[in-house]
Design a protein around this motif. Structure first.
Motif, PDB file in Angstrom:
ATOM      1  N   SER A 112      -2.446  -1.841   0.945  1.00 12.10           N
ATOM      2  CA  SER A 112      -1.899  -1.830  -0.413  1.00 12.10           C
ATOM      3  C   SER A 112      -2.256  -0.505  -1.050  1.00 12.10           C
ATOM      4  O   SER A 112      -3.140   0.220  -0.576  1.00 12.10           O
ATOM      5  N   CYS A 113      -1.559  -0.179  -2.139  1.00 13.85           N
ATOM      6  CA  CYS A 113      -1.869   1.058  -2.861  1.00 13.85           C
ATOM      7  C   CYS A 113      -3.162   0.926  -3.642  1.00 13.85           C
ATOM      8  O   CYS A 113      -3.682   1.933  -4.144  1.00 13.85           O
ATOM      9  N   ASP A 114      -3.676  -0.289  -3.778  1.00 16.44           N
ATOM     10  CA  ASP A 114      -4.979  -0.460  -4.414  1.00 16.44           C
ATOM     11  C   ASP A 114      -6.064   0.191  -3.579  1.00 16.44           C
ATOM     12  O   ASP A 114      -7.080   0.640  -4.105  1.00 16.44           O
ATOM     13  N   ASP A 115      -5.851   0.258  -2.242  1.00 19.19           N
ATOM     14  CA  ASP A 115      -6.820   0.914  -1.381  1.00 19.19           C
ATOM     15  C   ASP A 115      -6.937   2.387  -1.735  1.00 19.19           C
ATOM     16  O   ASP A 115      -8.022   2.969  -1.695  1.00 19.19           O
ATOM     17  N   ASP A 116      -5.799   3.009  -2.085  1.00 25.02           N
ATOM     18  CA  ASP A 116      -5.813   4.414  -2.481  1.00 25.02           C
ATOM     19  C   ASP A 116      -6.608   4.593  -3.763  1.00 25.02           C
ATOM     20  O   ASP A 116      -7.417   5.514  -3.900  1.00 25.02           O
ATOM     21  N   ILE A 117      -6.393   3.679  -4.729  1.00 19.05           N
ATOM     22  CA  ILE A 117      -7.120   3.754  -5.990  1.00 19.05           C
ATOM     23  C   ILE A 117      -8.609   3.532  -5.753  1.00 19.05           C
ATOM     24  O   ILE A 117      -9.462   4.229  -6.299  1.00 19.05           O
ATOM     25  N   LYS A 118      -8.928   2.548  -4.897  1.00 18.05           N
ATOM     26  CA  LYS A 118     -10.327   2.273  -4.606  1.00 18.05           C
ATOM     27  C   LYS A 118     -10.985   3.447  -3.903  1.00 18.05           C
ATOM     28  O   LYS A 118     -12.137   3.779  -4.165  1.00 18.05           O
ATOM     29  N   GLU A 160      13.076  -7.009   2.772  1.00 21.03           N
ATOM     30  CA  GLU A 160      12.076  -7.001   3.832  1.00 21.03           C
ATOM     31  C   GLU A 160      10.684  -6.884   3.188  1.00 21.03           C
ATOM     32  O   GLU A 160      10.546  -6.418   2.058  1.00 21.03           O
ATOM     33  N   ALA A 161       9.691  -7.348   3.886  1.00 23.45           N
ATOM     34  CA  ALA A 161       8.331  -7.339   3.331  1.00 23.45           C
ATOM     35  C   ALA A 161       7.953  -5.940   2.850  1.00 23.45           C
ATOM     36  O   ALA A 161       8.190  -4.936   3.527  1.00 23.45           O
ATOM     37  N   GLU A 162       7.371  -5.893   1.678  1.00 19.15           N
ATOM     38  CA  GLU A 162       6.980  -4.617   1.072  1.00 19.15           C
ATOM     39  C   GLU A 162       5.865  -3.966   1.891  1.00 19.15           C
ATOM     40  O   GLU A 162       4.933  -4.636   2.339  1.00 19.15           O
ATOM     41  N   SER A 163       5.979  -2.655   2.081  1.00 16.89           N
ATOM     42  CA  SER A 163       4.967  -1.907   2.830  1.00 16.89           C
ATOM     43  C   SER A 163       4.482  -0.736   1.980  1.00 16.89           C
ATOM     44  O   SER A 163       5.173  -0.279   1.071  1.00 16.89           O
ATOM     45  N   PHE A 164       3.288  -0.248   2.328  1.00 18.21           N
ATOM     46  CA  PHE A 164       2.637   0.783   1.526  1.00 18.21           C
ATOM     47  C   PHE A 164       2.275   1.950   2.434  1.00 18.21           C
ATOM     48  O   PHE A 164       1.610   1.763   3.459  1.00 18.21           O
ATOM     49  N   TRP A 165       2.730   3.135   2.028  1.00 16.31           N
ATOM     50  CA  TRP A 165       2.548   4.315   2.853  1.00 16.31           C
ATOM     51  C   TRP A 165       1.996   5.459   2.018  1.00 16.31           C
ATOM     52  O   TRP A 165       2.297   5.582   0.833  1.00 16.31           O
TER      53      TRP A 165
END
Length: 353
Positions: A198-204, A185-190
């Protein structure tokens, strides 16, 4: 010997479509083969030609057709169908590859994540739900499998962003002879129960926070440096160029009461001086003879703060009866100051008031 050497790949897509493939170039070099199949049993089988061939460099390398029953028989023949090269009979239900899980939901509570999906209409007991996850510090996926259609896992850090993906797996060997699983199933980020792009948002977000804090610290440091420089500059300016007193503070009544009108102010001031003189014209003055030294001693004993101004009548006056005038002036902190002197001449005496 081709019948024993041929290997095929058989996939039943959720009991809806079937795909059978073979290695055409290796098994049948320079030959194009035909494919036929049937789901009928018994002597009266109806063979159907392949509706859709899969090609490998213009050679037939597979067939895609609809699943019509639990038992499948297929045959691979030469180009004109006169010679059978390979045949096989099998249970199509043992080659099922399930569809992706539908309506996947995530439930995050503290450090536990529970993932669930809709239960398939057929053969749900043959399926397991597999959950894989990792964060930005993990190099490989962590896996957790449970019966359909819910799986949970503990130990998640609410401060970290995780990637999740799920799929359905067929049980082997009870339901399948091949270990088939659905597509992921499509990968999701939590992160802490919040869905992210995306987890890049967390890094940003962390990098943006660091940048903002650094900028604020730099601004505060610059303001502190400027404040210190300003204080030092003011001190230097005072030492090098002393401030010129503003006359409006020295002559407050000139500017506040008379709006800078000097003539009006001086007239008013003269009037105040005259009144001050009148207030102090009643000062007690005592005329004493030079011979009355005892009275001076008595005055000193009384401790009065007074000033005695003595004036002689004339330099050439040799009269022994020449008198002196002593004017006793009060020295209290009264607002009425000594405004001026007046010299009065009475006979042979000069009196200063």
């Amino acid at each position: 010997g081709w019948k024993d050497a041929i290997s095929t790949t058989i996939i039943n897509f959720n009991n809806e479509k079937m795909k059978i493939t073979w290695a055409a170039k290796e098994l049948f070099p320079s030959k194009n083969v035909s494919f036929s199949y049937t789901f009928d049993e018994g002597k009266h089988k109806v063979w159907k030609p392949c509706p859709t061939y899969l090609l490998d460099e213009d050679y037939n390398s597979g067939c895609l057709f609809k699943t019509e029953g639990p038992t499948l028989a297929f045959s691979i023949r030469n180009g004109n169908g006169s010679q059978e090269l390979f045949s096989r009979r099998l249970k199509s239900d043992f080659y099922i590859k399930p569809n992706r899980p539908e309506n996947v939901t995530f439930f995050w509570k503290e450090d536990t994540v529970t993932v669930s999906c809709n239960k398939p209409e057929r053969a749900a007991k043959c399926l397991k739900l597999e959950l894989q996850y990792k964060n930005k510090f993990d190099k490989e996926w962590q896996s957790r499998t449970s019966k359909c259609c819910s799986v949970g896992e503990q130990g998640f850090d609410p401060r970290k962003c995780y990637s999740f993906r799920v799929r359905l797996k067929r049980l082997v060997p009870y339901c399948n002879v091949v270990n088939y699983s659905s597509d992921w199933e499509a990968e999701s980020f939590w992160m802490n129960g919040t869905l992210l792009d995306s987890c890049d948002d967390d890094i940003k977000s962390h990098s943006n926070t660091v940048i903002i804090l650094s900028c604020l610290l730099a601004v505060l440091l610059m303001m502190l440096i400027l404040l210190i420089l300003l204080c030092k500059w003011q001190r230097l300016q005072k030492s090098v160029m002393p401030a010129i007193p503003d006359p409006k503070y020295i002559f407050a009544d000139l500017f506040n009461d008379h709006n800078g009108n000097f003539q009006e102010w001086i007239d008013k001031t003269d009037h105040a001086v005259v009144q001050t003189k009148l207030e102090y014209e009643e000062m007690e003055c005592i005329i004493e003879a030079e011979s009355q030294q005892e009275d001076e001693k008595n005055s000193d004993k009384q401790g009065l703060q007074e000033k005695i101004f003595t004036f002689s009548g004339a330099a050439e006056n040799t009269d022994p009866k020449a008198s002196q005038v002593a004017c006793l002036m009060p020295t209290s902190n009264s607002k009425a100051a000594f405004a001026g002197f007046q010299i009065l001449m009475n006979d042979d005496m000069y009196v200063m008031l």
